[in-house]
Design a protein around this motif. Structure first.
Motif, PDB file in Angstrom:
ATOM      1  N   TYR A   1      -6.449  -1.263  -8.372  1.00  0.00           N
ATOM      2  CA  TYR A   1      -7.026   0.075  -8.351  1.00  0.00           C
ATOM      3  C   TYR A   1      -7.958   0.299  -7.165  1.00  0.00           C
ATOM      4  O   TYR A   1      -8.513   1.374  -7.010  1.00  0.00           O
ATOM      5  CB  TYR A   1      -7.728   0.374  -9.677  1.00  0.00           C
ATOM      6  CG  TYR A   1      -6.717   0.580 -10.789  1.00  0.00           C
ATOM      7  CD1 TYR A   1      -6.156   1.823 -11.019  1.00  0.00           C
ATOM      8  CD2 TYR A   1      -6.288  -0.484 -11.573  1.00  0.00           C
ATOM      9  CE1 TYR A   1      -5.204   2.016 -12.002  1.00  0.00           C
ATOM     10  CE2 TYR A   1      -5.324  -0.305 -12.555  1.00  0.00           C
ATOM     11  CZ  TYR A   1      -4.792   0.946 -12.764  1.00  0.00           C
ATOM     12  OH  TYR A   1      -3.844   1.123 -13.734  1.00  0.00           O
ATOM     13  N   SER A   2      -8.144  -0.710  -6.350  1.00  0.00           N
ATOM     14  CA  SER A   2      -8.940  -0.544  -5.133  1.00  0.00           C
ATOM     15  C   SER A   2      -8.506  -1.610  -4.134  1.00  0.00           C
ATOM     16  O   SER A   2      -7.884  -2.604  -4.507  1.00  0.00           O
ATOM     17  CB  SER A   2     -10.435  -0.689  -5.435  1.00  0.00           C
ATOM     18  OG  SER A   2     -10.715  -2.019  -5.827  1.00  0.00           O
ATOM     19  N   THR A   3      -8.845  -1.400  -2.863  1.00  0.00           N
ATOM     20  CA  THR A   3      -8.506  -2.403  -1.858  1.00  0.00           C
ATOM     21  C   THR A   3      -9.186  -3.731  -2.183  1.00  0.00           C
ATOM     22  O   THR A   3      -8.616  -4.797  -1.968  1.00  0.00           O
ATOM     23  CB  THR A   3      -8.916  -1.928  -0.445  1.00  0.00           C
ATOM     24  OG1 THR A   3      -9.948  -0.953  -0.539  1.00  0.00           O
ATOM     25  CG2 THR A   3      -7.754  -1.307   0.259  1.00  0.00           C
TER      26      THR A   3
ATOM     27  N   ILE B   1      -1.194  -1.131  -4.391  1.00  0.00           N
ATOM     28  CA  ILE B   1      -2.301  -0.185  -4.468  1.00  0.00           C
ATOM     29  C   ILE B   1      -1.719   1.177  -4.131  1.00  0.00           C
ATOM     30  O   ILE B   1      -0.968   1.319  -3.173  1.00  0.00           O
ATOM     31  CB  ILE B   1      -3.472  -0.576  -3.559  1.00  0.00           C
ATOM     32  CG1 ILE B   1      -4.584   0.467  -3.633  1.00  0.00           C
ATOM     33  CG2 ILE B   1      -3.040  -0.749  -2.107  1.00  0.00           C
ATOM     34  CD1 ILE B   1      -5.882  -0.030  -3.020  1.00  0.00           C
ATOM     35  N   LYS B   2      -2.015   2.167  -4.999  1.00  0.00           N
ATOM     36  CA  LYS B   2      -1.447   3.501  -4.840  1.00  0.00           C
ATOM     37  C   LYS B   2      -2.578   4.466  -4.575  1.00  0.00           C
ATOM     38  O   LYS B   2      -3.484   4.601  -5.396  1.00  0.00           O
ATOM     39  CB  LYS B   2      -0.720   3.874  -6.133  1.00  0.00           C
ATOM     40  CG  LYS B   2      -0.448   5.364  -6.354  1.00  0.00           C
ATOM     41  CD  LYS B   2       0.747   5.855  -5.561  1.00  0.00           C
ATOM     42  CE  LYS B   2       1.095   7.307  -5.878  1.00  0.00           C
ATOM     43  NZ  LYS B   2       0.117   8.294  -5.377  1.00  0.00           N
ATOM     44  N   SER B   3      -2.545   5.151  -3.448  1.00  0.00           N
ATOM     45  CA  SER B   3      -3.581   6.147  -3.187  1.00  0.00           C
ATOM     46  C   SER B   3      -3.016   7.533  -3.439  1.00  0.00           C
ATOM     47  O   SER B   3      -1.830   7.699  -3.715  1.00  0.00           O
ATOM     48  CB  SER B   3      -4.102   6.022  -1.764  1.00  0.00           C
ATOM     49  OG  SER B   3      -3.150   6.555  -0.881  1.00  0.00           O
ATOM     50  N   GLY B   4      -3.884   8.520  -3.354  1.00  0.00           N
ATOM     51  CA  GLY B   4      -3.471   9.882  -3.670  1.00  0.00           C
ATOM     52  C   GLY B   4      -3.453  10.100  -5.171  1.00  0.00           C
ATOM     53  O   GLY B   4      -2.658  10.873  -5.699  1.00  0.00           O
ATOM     54  N   LYS B   5      -4.361   9.416  -5.894  1.00  0.00           N
ATOM     55  CA  LYS B   5      -4.452   9.553  -7.338  1.00  0.00           C
ATOM     56  C   LYS B   5      -4.922  10.942  -7.721  1.00  0.00           C
ATOM     57  O   LYS B   5      -4.459  11.539  -8.666  1.00  0.00           O
ATOM     58  CB  LYS B   5      -5.479   8.546  -7.901  1.00  0.00           C
ATOM     59  CG  LYS B   5      -4.966   7.138  -8.008  1.00  0.00           C
ATOM     60  CD  LYS B   5      -6.018   6.230  -8.635  1.00  0.00           C
ATOM     61  CE  LYS B   5      -7.128   5.895  -7.647  1.00  0.00           C
ATOM     62  NZ  LYS B   5      -8.111   4.927  -8.181  1.00  0.00           N
TER      63      LYS B   5
ATOM     64  N   SER C   1      -3.190  12.730   1.689  1.00  0.00           N
ATOM     65  CA  SER C   1      -2.106  11.811   1.999  1.00  0.00           C
ATOM     66  C   SER C   1      -0.894  12.567   2.542  1.00  0.00           C
ATOM     67  O   SER C   1      -0.257  12.159   3.505  1.00  0.00           O
ATOM     68  CB  SER C   1      -1.765  10.988   0.749  1.00  0.00           C
ATOM     69  OG  SER C   1      -0.417  11.073   0.421  1.00  0.00           O
TER      70      SER C   1
ATOM     71  N   TYR D   1       0.883  -1.165   0.000  1.00  0.00           N
ATOM     72  CA  TYR D   1       0.000   0.000   0.000  1.00  0.00           C
ATOM     73  C   TYR D   1       0.917   1.210   0.000  1.00  0.00           C
ATOM     74  O   TYR D   1       1.736   1.385   0.906  1.00  0.00           O
ATOM     75  CB  TYR D   1      -0.919   0.056   1.219  1.00  0.00           C
ATOM     76  CG  TYR D   1      -1.575   1.421   1.349  1.00  0.00           C
ATOM     77  CD1 TYR D   1      -2.692   1.744   0.601  1.00  0.00           C
ATOM     78  CD2 TYR D   1      -1.039   2.394   2.194  1.00  0.00           C
ATOM     79  CE1 TYR D   1      -3.270   3.007   0.685  1.00  0.00           C
ATOM     80  CE2 TYR D   1      -1.608   3.666   2.281  1.00  0.00           C
ATOM     81  CZ  TYR D   1      -2.718   3.964   1.530  1.00  0.00           C
ATOM     82  OH  TYR D   1      -3.281   5.212   1.604  1.00  0.00           O
TER      83      TYR D   1
ATOM     84  N   GLU E   1       1.617   5.441  -0.781  1.00  0.00           N
ATOM     85  CA  GLU E   1       1.151   6.803  -1.025  1.00  0.00           C
ATOM     86  C   GLU E   1       2.181   7.568  -1.831  1.00  0.00           C
ATOM     87  O   GLU E   1       1.846   8.410  -2.652  1.00  0.00           O
ATOM     88  CB  GLU E   1       0.832   7.499   0.304  1.00  0.00           C
ATOM     89  CG  GLU E   1      -0.369   6.837   0.987  1.00  0.00           C
ATOM     90  CD  GLU E   1      -0.771   7.454   2.303  1.00  0.00           C
ATOM     91  OE1 GLU E   1      -0.051   8.332   2.812  1.00  0.00           O
ATOM     92  OE2 GLU E   1      -1.813   7.034   2.846  1.00  0.00           O
TER      93      GLU E   1
ATOM     94  N   GLY F   1      -6.905  13.712  -2.932  1.00  0.00           N
ATOM     95  CA  GLY F   1      -6.366  12.541  -2.256  1.00  0.00           C
ATOM     96  C   GLY F   1      -4.900  12.726  -1.926  1.00  0.00           C
ATOM     97  O   GLY F   1      -4.441  12.389  -0.834  1.00  0.00           O
TER      98      GLY F   1
END
Lengths: 699, 699
Positions: free
Chosen positions: A278-280, A239-243, A251, A210, A212, A247
């Protein structure tokens, strides 16, 4: 980096061990003493004498034995002091749980901490993290309450709180873990170090991240590609968040790191061979499918179902994900007629009808698995009145044991299928809740198999003149000039052998006329000034100038620029050959820097369309020939290069080479902050490209 | 159509009631007699005397009492015979379970069946279906084993086997149903009839569809818009399979219906206001969120979380789904400082930290819900050691009872959160497994709220000449001509007042020169022949012809066409004014027919880009002004119309009007199978459009 002292310590000191039940410093001691860890545990607390039956020490230096791992949970203000003691004690691994560093606006404190560790050769996890778990030796060096079951997944998370949710959910799904790492602020040890370590960890089969923000694309690409192409390849799923911008700033507020451009991450994952979830939800799906299956040798999927609708949904997703529906052999077709009713569907997706019992499932599955034109199988079951749910599950388990082909299963339902799903899960069968998920996960497994086959060929330019560029940049830096307009940028491109049209920089009308004579055709006139980066905005360009008009246009141009930019320092006029190329297309080639990943090369269709269709693709350094070719192939505008609608083919090969030359320039000169080659005209096949304009911004 | 006899029968006959346990004809009798239905049940079986304690009748006519609903499960070959008896008995509702009709290559049998029902005013569900369930009166008129719990969702499914999976899974999620209908082949009653009936069904709150193919877009749009804009609006949520070609043909093989173009379905859902779920997973998510929440008044979401990472993931999805992050008032900010620790995040997403207990959640939630700048709330919880999972769930339930704002909840985890999730579900709280799902579902709820506000303004053209077109089409049909090339298509457009350039059809060079004189400028010459639809392929076009070149070019054109298409019947040459419009763009406007939905209008950027970027959007009949405007707005090329990159604005209004005129033409002349207006040049704002070429194909 050797992380053994982190993951396999024989002795652990908890500095900041607390007597207050429910506090972090108490939880960690509890976790280390009550969950089966057999190493030595030394609580450090100057005010306490005993904790969970163990003697407390006033400081780490007072511990009479060797300490492999120090877990630090003292207030942020004294962490560095403690770390000095840890260094003195010759401890080789440290986990700093404490928050209050970069994420709290204290980057200096974090830097000091990492410097101590670097100098003393201490592997540091954190700060601002949940800790580390190694289920194989029952080491819960974290304040997560639960020890996850042992298994093949190494999970590295930039969010601590996410870890607890993942552990809890994974238990329900019967996903086991080899290592669990909350990486925190990554002051020293980061994902790349961990991936390199886990590459040689026999317990780890799949690495999940996971993320960021990541640092240094080159290091990551190198580490993951080495892992994938090594003797013991393991998939890395991220999985990369802050797209989105919102976000990314959310982050940043909790880890203090800028998230950067999502397109650059997309490029990173592609180049490294990291599977992106693209999602958990997708992440968990992929974990299930990757841990339970070998890789398929091809992309031909067979779907077996007792329900038409879910079969159609799965088919849609199979095709959308880039897989193909397997066409079975005539021999298999014939065998199927012996086991299926006449009104079943003998073509993929194989609808074996609502009244299919376990025997029919098993017979069909055996025939399909044995077919050489099938690479993987998706089994769907809906609970009809006559459906033998548990027996069918067992039949699938039996078939799975006898095949190397991946099998992904969707028993679609709730209570009726719960028991069968549980049985399959504990018997290494990947079961997914919905048909689309099953199909997509299978597609990712197949994609990873393809990644393994991807080659890496380096660009190798022997014709470049690095010295010339060094001089241009040094001169500019000496002048304090950061923005290099066309007149300075074109020589840089020339030194790296980008094909350019003929051009001359002239000071007066007479020189202009002489230049036109040499060019012998229509020209473009463009103003040269270190103060003017966007020439067209102030009327600093005249296009399609006929030779006889040059004198007059030269005059008008100077006048216009004087009027629109009276203070600009004019260095002359650039006289450039106009191209006459009926079949050609204007592209744009450029680069900018991602705050974490480094230089990102961009290619796209130029002109008005780059803004409207945003048809661009990105690549990171180091960039292989295959990467550059993929960047072009990923463009929709590649159809123009390939001769859309009966037009002539354009010189895509030269475009790929130009991308390589740009990547080389960026590798050689990291001080380039931004560069734009716009337009880069792609000529007909065999005729190359021409860079018509450029600008460079230095750091 | 009155479907009361289907859903609320006082008496039911099962024709084909079977004594064989496990058979469909036996299961239905069992379901009707053992699950609480209180109406009368009459098994019909000439060979049996008793079944489940009930007297059996040899045929439906022998039943001594009135029968409201007949369920037919006899072999396909005798279904129509049985239906004649059902008609004679004056039964008003029938469900045909039996397969073996259109889907098995027997469309005539299906037609005969529907005709009997139509003539005798019998509402027919099926054939080839699972049956119907009405949980409110415990009517299980199907062979699905389980009676789903009563609730607000009406589920209509084109896949029977999917129904059993849905019932089973929904039970687990505590989703209750008002009606459950397996629509089968839809020989008579289809989704539109059911939606119209359910609009007035007090038990139904949400209508969900699993669809492989729909018929008659106009009827559906009318029904759903009436429902959404009526006094008692209900959302309609659909999942459509057969998106891909492979999926579509798989679907055809099991229901015998062609799936059609997915883009046309996308247009249908948009115009009707149907919420589209792109996977079964999404469908269930939306059902949960729609059944438990009122509609938000705006799109401003507040996220409350005890975990940074999931908060970032939710934020990404909120933005990606078109929602916005709520900015709370200064007053609320101040209130938050009283209930949150200093190092919490006071900006949305509100990270209330890993040690947040139930009280902190509740206090924050109350402040946020009371804020007038917040329209909906997403609550995320991960199970940390100190987290009070159940108490927090109860706090959320309490808050929900006192607000009209939607609240969607993600307790992220497995076993630790199971109990809390169950409590919330049974207390009308929408809980989703992952943060992204929660955000996306909230977005759909918000989107639906927006749908309700959408207006429908009809185009009203008073200047069209329908008669002229009728004559052109009649003449063509009399000649047996189906393909109408430019020379016949342009007069059709002229009659519907599409602006055209000046043009003349000439027979010889002298007439050509006269035409050019009238046009007074450069012209295009194009061949006129009923045999040539694609003029440019055979060299039948000359562009940019100067007045003085006309004679020679006329000659060359005739020669070229004679050579390339020696057998073509030449009807002359079309001389057309060339446009001189610097700021303009070529679009394409057209229509084709979807096998189920009817005429679909298409608009897109023309030229080479239509094929490369596929930047087109679709609309179905009837098409409102808002729909046409939306079609244009949905194009990326709309940026060109809006003056991308400092260019002049183009006449988007006239493009919208042209779409309306084309829709009118298609409404007036359903015999149009295909039409292409290509290019349609969009001029500068206020200057309209020009149709430069067209062709029409009649049925």
């Amino acid at each position: 980096m050797n992380l053994d002292s982190i993951f396999n310590p024989k002795s652990v000191a908890i500095i900041g061990a607390s007597t207050e039940v429910g506090s972090v410093g108490n939880d960690i001691v509890k976790n280390l003493t009550t969950q089966g860890y057999t190493g030595k545990v030394f609580p450090v607390n100057p005010k306490a004498t005993k904790l969970y039956g163990l003697k407390c020490y006033p400081d780490v230096l007072s511990i009479p034995e060797k300490v492999d791992l120090a877990i630090i949970a003292v207030p942020a203000s004294i962490v560095t002091t403690v770390m000095h003691e840890v260094a003195k004690k010759k401890v080789k691994g440290a986990i700093v749980i404490t928050a209050g560093f970069k994420e709290a606006g204290q980057p200096e404190r974090e830097l000091e901490l990492s410097e101590i560790c670097r100098k003393n050769n201490i592997a540091l996890i954190g700060p601002n993290c949940l800790g580390v778990i190694n289920p194989a030796i029952k080491l819960n060096a974290s304040f997560a309450a639960t020890m996850p079951p042992a298994g093949g997944v190494a999970f590295l998370s930039q969010s601590g709180a996410l870890c607890t949710a993942v552990i809890d959910y994974a238990q329900k799904l019967e996903i086991g873990f080899s290592k669990f790492v909350s990486v925190g602020n990554k002051a020293l040890v980061d994902e790349t170090d961990l991936i390199e370590y886990l590459a040689n960890d026999p317990e780890t089969k799949v690495i999940a991240l996971y993320v960021e923000q990541l640092k240094d694309a080159g290091k990551i690409i190198h580490a993951v590609r080495k892992l994938i192409h090594g003797p013991n390849p393991k998939p890395v799923i991220a999985i990369k968040s802050g797209k989105t911008l919102a976000g990314a700033s959310a982050s940043a507020s909790h880890t203090g790191a800028l998230a950067g451009n999502d397109a650059a991450y997309e490029a990173l994952f592609k180049q490294a061979g990291i599977i992106r979830a693209y999602s958990t939800n997708e992440l968990f799906d992929y974990l299930r499918v990757f841990t339970h299956n070998q890789l398929p040798v091809g992309n031909r999927v067979a779907i077996i179902t007792n329900a038409g609708g879910p079969g159609v949904l799965a088919t849609d997703e199979v095709i959308d994900s880039g897989l193909s529906l397997a066409q079975i052999t005539a021999a298999s077709q014939k065998k199927l007629t012996a086991v299926l009713p006449a009104w079943a569907n003998f073509h993929n997706p194989f609808d074996i009808l609502g009244d299919a019992k376990a025997k029919r499932y098993e017979a069909t599955l055996k025939i399909i698995l044995a077919d050489k034109q099938v690479d993987s199988v998706l089994v769907i079951l809906t609970p009809q009145t006559m459906t033998e749910i548990e027996t069918t599950a067992k039949a699938i388990i039996n078939c799975k044991k006898k095949t190397k082909k991946p099998i992904v299963v969707n028993f679609m339902g709730g209570r009726l299928v719960t028991e069968a799903v549980r049985t399959m899960r504990s018997d290494q069968i990947s079961t997914l809740q919905f048909p689309e998920q099953a199909a997509r996960s299978l597609a990712m497994l197949t994609k990873f198999a393809g990644q393994q086959k991807q080659k890496s060929t380096k660009f190798n330019f022997t014709d470049i003149n690095k010295k010339a560029v060094t001089k241009i940049f040094t001169d500019a830096q000496n002048r304090g000039q950061k923005a290099l307009p066309e007149a300075l940028a074109l020589p840089v491109l020339a030194a790296y052998k980008f094909p350019l049209p003929k051009y001359y920089i002239v000071q007066n009308e007479t020189e202009a006329e002489a230049a036109v004579k040499k060019i012998n055709g229509r020209v473009a006139l463009k103003i040269v000034s270190p103060d003017i980066l966007h020439k067209s905005d102030i009327g600093g360009i005249a296009l399609n100038v006929e030779p006889h008009e040059v004198k007059q246009k030269f005059h008008t141009l100077i006048k216009t620029v004087h009027k629109n930019a009276p203070t600009a320092d004019l260095k002359g006029i650039l006289v450039m050959e106009m191209l006459h190329v009926p079949s050609s297309a204007e592209f744009i080639l450029g680069a900018s820097k991602d705050p974490g990943l480094g230089a990102a090369v961009m290619v796209g269709l130029g002109g008005i369309f780059v803004e409207i269709f945003k048809d661009v693709s990105f690549g990171l350094l180091p960039l292989t020939k295959e990467n550059a070719a993929q960047m072009v192939a990923d463009l929709k505008a590649n159809e123009i290069i390939c001769g859309a609608r009966g037009q002539k083919h354009l010189d895509g090969k030269s475009l790929v080479e130009s991308i390589g030359r740009l990547a080389q320039l960026l590798t050689d000169f990291p001080q380039i902050k931004e560069i734009d080659i716009n337009p880069l005209v792609i000529l007909q096949e065999g005729q190359g490209v021409k860079a018509l304009d450029a600008r460079i911004i230095l750091e």
